[in-house]
Design an enzyme around this catalytic site. Sequence first.
Site, PDB file in Angstrom:
ATOM      1  N   HIS A  12      68.328  63.843  57.351  1.00  0.00           N
ATOM      2  CA  HIS A  12      69.109  65.062  57.105  1.00  0.00           C
ATOM      3  C   HIS A  12      69.648  65.653  58.403  1.00  0.00           C
ATOM      4  CE1 HIS A  12      66.152  67.928  58.694  1.00  0.00           C
ATOM      5  NE2 HIS A  12      65.214  67.197  58.111  1.00  0.00           N
ATOM      6  N   SER A  15      68.528  71.334  60.839  1.00  0.00           N
ATOM      7  CA  SER A  15      68.143  72.450  59.971  1.00  0.00           C
ATOM      8  C   SER A  15      68.063  73.750  60.766  1.00  0.00           C
ATOM      9  CB  SER A  15      66.787  72.171  59.308  1.00  0.00           C
ATOM     10  OG  SER A  15      65.734  72.360  60.233  1.00  0.00           O
ATOM     11  N   THR A  24      58.364  72.500  60.727  1.00  0.00           N
ATOM     12  CA  THR A  24      58.927  72.674  59.389  1.00  0.00           C
ATOM     13  C   THR A  24      58.103  71.984  58.308  1.00  0.00           C
ATOM     14  OG1 THR A  24      61.111  72.740  60.421  1.00  0.00           O
ATOM     15  CG2 THR A  24      61.035  72.537  58.030  1.00  0.00           C
ATOM     16  N   ARG A  63      67.110  70.629  52.570  1.00  0.00           N
ATOM     17  CA  ARG A  63      67.869  70.110  53.695  1.00  0.00           C
ATOM     18  C   ARG A  63      68.259  68.644  53.491  1.00  0.00           C
ATOM     19  NH1 ARG A  63      62.546  71.010  55.125  1.00  0.00           N
ATOM     20  NH2 ARG A  63      61.408  69.434  56.356  1.00  0.00           N
ATOM     21  N   GLU A  90      59.302  65.231  54.074  1.00  0.00           N
ATOM     22  CA  GLU A  90      58.881  65.140  55.470  1.00  0.00           C
ATOM     23  C   GLU A  90      57.356  65.071  55.554  1.00  0.00           C
ATOM     24  OE1 GLU A  90      58.890  64.210  58.344  1.00  0.00           O
ATOM     25  OE2 GLU A  90      60.306  65.486  59.425  1.00  0.00           O
ATOM     26  N   HIS A 185      63.898  62.375  55.659  1.00  0.00           N
ATOM     27  CA  HIS A 185      63.430  63.128  56.822  1.00  0.00           C
ATOM     28  C   HIS A 185      62.986  62.193  57.940  1.00  0.00           C
ATOM     29  CE1 HIS A 185      63.306  66.753  54.236  1.00  0.00           C
ATOM     30  NE2 HIS A 185      63.056  65.843  53.309  1.00  0.00           N
TER      31      HIS A 185
END
Length: 251
Positions: A12, A15, A24, A63, A90, A185
């Site tokens: 992605h 972010s 995150t 995301r 992720e 991710h």
Amino acid sequence: MSTTGKLILVRHGQSLWNLENLFTGWTDIDLADQGREEAARAGRQLLEEKLMVDIAFTSVLKRAIRTLWIMLDEMNRMWIPIERSWRLNERHYGALQGLDKAQTVERHGEAQVKIWRRSYDIPPPRLAADDERHPRFDPRYADVPAAELPAAESLQDTLARVLPFWHSRIAPELRRGRNVLVAAHGNSLRAMVKMLDAVSESEIVELNIPTGVPLLYELDAQLKPLARRYLGDPAAIAAAAEAVRRQTEKR
């Protein structure tokens, strides 16, 4: 000649928490403006390569989902089947999620934080069961067995989570000859790259996947890589990889 489909992996775009230098993990943070631009460029790169995607997979985090939407919009392929799975999320950063990376280094020391971030098999501190950040409180995981929901993960744990989805959903589509796009991710894709390329545990922790740059795999009948390459201008790819490296080392 292989009759399997092609595999395209895309991390992605940048972010909002990448910008703020926060851990995150499974926190559902959206793309920054730059991340949206990266996703659009990735879609255009697939068009330039005349790569028509037949089915797409993504995580349940916005995301990655938005990256996929933007790419498919650019390609005029928003009608293709899309499957979302928590198994493509992720890596779960446990109790570090939401913390400032530089402040975490000041509190715990650079050596300890590097172990949590970059070791293969050592997870960060786990979330307490009653922590509101625990995925058991999130409705998107209501159908996931409680024993499978992580409170923290190492990269090794992330690979163990991703592999069942690879075998049950992604691999069968490739064997059908379908071109597959996976928008996910950094760590879930690193886990997939480790499996595909048989990367060692020591080497995989140093591998950085740039944001918004499609990674194309051509596979044989056993889904072993025949070739792999990033799509786009080599100088731009090198710059994106360097940006990820700097972000990884940012304190």
